[in-house]
Design a protein around this motif. Structure first.
Motif, PDB file in Angstrom:
ATOM      1  N   ALA A  57       0.836  -1.205   0.000  1.00  0.00           N
ATOM      2  CA  ALA A  57       0.000   0.000   0.000  1.00  0.00           C
ATOM      3  C   ALA A  57       0.867   1.250   0.000  1.00  0.00           C
ATOM      4  O   ALA A  57       0.598   2.221  -0.724  1.00  0.00           O
ATOM      5  CB  ALA A  57      -0.930  -0.004   1.209  1.00  0.00           C
ATOM      6  N   LEU A  83       0.532   3.098  -3.657  1.00  0.00           N
ATOM      7  CA  LEU A  83      -0.408   4.212  -3.564  1.00  0.00           C
ATOM      8  C   LEU A  83       0.236   5.521  -3.153  1.00  0.00           C
ATOM      9  O   LEU A  83      -0.421   6.543  -3.080  1.00  0.00           O
ATOM     10  CB  LEU A  83      -1.522   3.863  -2.563  1.00  0.00           C
ATOM     11  N   LEU A 115      -7.383   7.624  -2.003  1.00  0.00           N
ATOM     12  CA  LEU A 115      -7.611   6.287  -2.556  1.00  0.00           C
ATOM     13  C   LEU A 115      -8.611   6.393  -3.698  1.00  0.00           C
ATOM     14  O   LEU A 115      -9.422   7.321  -3.741  1.00  0.00           O
ATOM     15  CB  LEU A 115      -8.147   5.350  -1.468  1.00  0.00           C
ATOM     16  N   PRO A 166     -14.588   3.256  -4.133  1.00  0.00           N
ATOM     17  CA  PRO A 166     -13.527   2.494  -3.457  1.00  0.00           C
ATOM     18  C   PRO A 166     -13.339   1.105  -4.039  1.00  0.00           C
ATOM     19  O   PRO A 166     -14.305   0.447  -4.444  1.00  0.00           O
ATOM     20  CB  PRO A 166     -14.022   2.434  -2.006  1.00  0.00           C
ATOM     21  N   GLU A 224      -9.236  -2.501  -0.159  1.00  0.00           N
ATOM     22  CA  GLU A 224      -9.384  -1.867   1.150  1.00  0.00           C
ATOM     23  C   GLU A 224      -9.588  -2.909   2.252  1.00  0.00           C
ATOM     24  O   GLU A 224      -9.085  -2.743   3.371  1.00  0.00           O
ATOM     25  CB  GLU A 224     -10.554  -0.877   1.132  1.00  0.00           C
ATOM     26  N   HIS A 275     -12.714   2.804   4.724  1.00  0.00           N
ATOM     27  CA  HIS A 275     -12.121   3.716   3.744  1.00  0.00           C
ATOM     28  C   HIS A 275     -11.287   4.794   4.429  1.00  0.00           C
ATOM     29  O   HIS A 275     -10.163   5.078   3.991  1.00  0.00           O
ATOM     30  CB  HIS A 275     -13.210   4.371   2.896  1.00  0.00           C
ATOM     31  N   CYS A 321      -7.980   3.301   5.858  1.00  0.00           N
ATOM     32  CA  CYS A 321      -7.013   2.984   4.794  1.00  0.00           C
ATOM     33  C   CYS A 321      -6.436   4.262   4.186  1.00  0.00           C
ATOM     34  O   CYS A 321      -5.229   4.346   3.918  1.00  0.00           O
ATOM     35  CB  CYS A 321      -7.684   2.129   3.719  1.00  0.00           C
ATOM     36  N   ALA A 322      -7.293   5.243   3.953  1.00  0.00           N
ATOM     37  CA  ALA A 322      -6.818   6.501   3.373  1.00  0.00           C
ATOM     38  C   ALA A 322      -5.858   7.218   4.311  1.00  0.00           C
ATOM     39  O   ALA A 322      -4.838   7.779   3.882  1.00  0.00           O
ATOM     40  CB  ALA A 322      -8.006   7.402   3.030  1.00  0.00           C
ATOM     41  N   VAL A 338      -2.428   5.558   4.155  1.00  0.00           N
ATOM     42  CA  VAL A 338      -1.677   5.933   2.954  1.00  0.00           C
ATOM     43  C   VAL A 338      -1.160   7.359   3.074  1.00  0.00           C
ATOM     44  O   VAL A 338      -0.019   7.671   2.694  1.00  0.00           O
ATOM     45  CB  VAL A 338      -2.558   5.764   1.699  1.00  0.00           C
TER      46      VAL A 338
END
Length: 581
Positions: free
Chosen positions: A212, A216, A237, A241, A246, A276, A279-280, A283
């Motif tokens: 990731a 990303l 992301l 999605p 994810e 979401h 995960c965002a 990143v």
């Protein structure tokens, strides 16, 4: 004289034939044996195998006439173990044996006999609790190849014994897990045997975090150019999605974070939103580490990937009679063992092999701040976090909720109270489309055929109420219906609607009283109606919902935190039905 009488009596007893045949006496003569014996004298009664094992000397002469050498404890254990590989005894030991690195030399004769008695039962799949040092000694034998047919047989026996004995001593896990992995590596067994191990699971989670961060996160700008600033409108992301990606990333975060998002209350009610945002944020944090820190986020949290010397079975008594040949063993893409000239090294991420508290702080902050937007009724206590982290989280929450709100599916609400007007308009439209002959004939089928013919012949501009006429069909009962497929539903709009009187007639007096009590929010009358019905409140509510479903098309009463209540959207309908009784 007395002594002579005693001897005579003994001789007479021993001379009796029936005495010699008795099971209470053996044929051996112990006239020269002392009644009391020392421990050294008792050693003479050990089976010969034990004496042979004791005779293996720590000092070994050179068969070629050179200087001799002292055997290491591990090599002496290995040689003694080979001698005793198939030996069994039948002398249980109820005492305790404790040793930090247990070997045969560390045991007394009594403990030795007890160990080989216990081991005989283990080999018959009868594993009983004993001194933990006995259990470790048995594992030492297996990793040295004592009592195994081949490497795979040894692997299976180590795993089977570990799985069984951990019920008696859970602490064996921390050692047996490493020894089993080392055994597979040392004998180059299929890595798939270890795919469910905690080590591989931990590595796979690290791989997902690194993927990731690598895939990303944009590459750093050249040193002579200013770094590209991220526009606030750009999603971190992809949107919509990538749910599969994810889910994998969130599972990896949960596996490596001290704060488990899967156990969060918010995850149960807003899993998609929490997934979401979490995960965002990860990143975005990976980008932050790449820009502001010397090492990336994975290296900062869990350590650098490097090769370091490795000792096989470091916490066990282990001896290999021959030097291992050169090899490379890939446990997984980021965990590789290499052997060269008998020396091992391990290439992996060397650092913390525990869940990260720093990653846990980030995930908890995501949960806490997202709850303020989605579930303010169940807040988390706010903890101090860096301002840059709070801004990253808030930016991602705002970006996601704005996008999600703009892309919500259109919700169509059909007002069922207008069905009568729709039927009336449809009837007028149908009447307007009939010609005189069709009116005189009175057949609906002919009328519909004529309407279809006229539709083909007439220009669109001259068609009156064409949308309604074009969607006219028949249902299974032969009644005309209007298709509302453009709204995602098909409803029998032209079917005769039940009247309030029809519905009210199916409600008994108790149900009627219960509905009125709910409308008036009178708890006493509600309880009285339940008692009058002779049913439980759940059953009474179910019967009312079933009776009113044909009229409303939905559940009228639902159970909330304060008990049963009429859904607000249907209160007017219920009042109207009760007034028409």
């Amino acid at each position: 004289m007395a002594d002579q009488d005693v001897k005579t009596l003994i001789e007479r007893i021993m001379a009796e034939a029936r005495t010699h045949q008795s099971a209470r006496f053996s044929n051996e003569i112990y006239a020269d044996e002392p009644i009391l014996k020392t421990g050294r004298q008792m050693q003479n009664f050990l089976p010969d195998q034990y004496r042979k094992m004791r005779e293996i000397s720590r000092w070994q002469d050179d068969p070629k006439g050179g200087a001799g050498r002292w055997l290491s404890e591990a090599e002496l254990f290995y040689r003694q173990g080979l001698l005793m590989a198939d030996f069994e005894d039948d002398c249980p030991y109820n005492g305790t044996f404790k040793s930090y690195f247990p070997t045969y030399n560390a045991m007394s004769d009594r403990q030795l006999r007890g160990y080989f008695t216990w081991r005989a039962q283990v080999r018959r799949d009868n594993i009983e609790e004993t001194s933990t040092s006995f259990a470790f000694l048995y594992l030492y034998e297996l990793i040295c190849g004592i009592g195994v047919d081949n490497p795979r047989d040894g692997y299976d026996k180590i795993k089977a014994f570990w799985d069984a004995y951990r019920a008696f001593e859970p602490g064996i896990d921390r050692f047996a897990r490493v020894w089993l992995q080392d055994y597979a590596v040392f004998h180059e067994l299929d890595p798939k045997l270890l795919r469910d191990s905690k080590t591989v699971a931990f590595d796979n989670a690290l791989i997902e975090l690194r993927r990731a961060a690598r895939d990303l996160v944009p590459a750093p700008a050249p040193s002579d150019l200013p770094p590209k600033r991220r526009k606030t409108s750009e999603p971190t992301l992809p949107l919509p999605p990538d749910e599969a990606h994810e889910e994998r990333l969130m599972a990896a975060i949960d596996a490596l974070s001290t704060y488990n998002l899967n156990n969060s209350r918010l995850d149960r009610s807003h899993h998609r939103d929490l997934r979401h945002v979490a995960c965002a944020v990860y990143v975005r944090m990976a980008r932050y580490y790449d820009t502001h820190r010397k090492t990336g986020i994975v290296a900062s949290l869990f350590g650098e990937e490097t090769a370091m010397p490795y000792t096989m079975f470091a916490s066990a008594v282990f001896f290999a009679p021959e030097r291992h040949e050169d090899c490379e063993y890939r446990l997984d893409p980021i965990h590789i063992y290499r052997c060269q000239n008998g020396f091992w090294e391990c290439m992996r991420i060397h650092g913390s092999r525990q869940k990260s508290s720093k990653l846990g702080e980030i995930m908890r902050a995501c949960d806490q701040r997202l709850r303020l937007a989605l579930d303010p009724g169940h807040p988390l206590k706010e903890e101090k976090v860096p301002k840059y982290l709070a801004k990253i989280i808030d930016d991602e929450i705002t970006a996601w909720l704005s996008w999600d709100a703009a892309h919500q599916p259109v919700k169509i609400d059909i007002d069922l109270s207008q069905l009568g007007h729709i039927r009336s308009a449809a009837a007028q439209t149908r009447e307007a489309l009939l010609i005189d002959e069709e009116r005189e004939d009175g057949t609906l089928a002919d009328a519909e055929t004529a309407v279809a013919e006229r539709r083909e012949a007439k220009p669109v501009a001259d068609t009156i109420a064409e949308p309604v006429a074009m969607t006219m069909q028949r249902d299974e009962a032969g009644e005309p219906t209007i298709s509302t497929e453009q709204f995602g539903v098909v409803a029998p709009l032209l079917a005769p609607a039940p009247t309030p009187a029809d519905t009210a007639s199916v409600l008994d007096s108790a149900a009627d009283a219960y509905l009125r009590a709910l409308l008036e929010q009178n708890a006493a009358q509600t309880a009285s109606a339940v008692a009058q019905s002779g049913k439980s409140e759940d059953m009474l509510v179910d019967s009312i919902n079933e009776a009113l479903f044909d009229l409303v098309g939905d559940t009228v009463i639902e159970f909330g935190s304060a008990g049963p209540q009429i859904i607000e959207d249907y209160e007017a309908d219920v009042r109207g039905y009760l007034d028409h009784e």
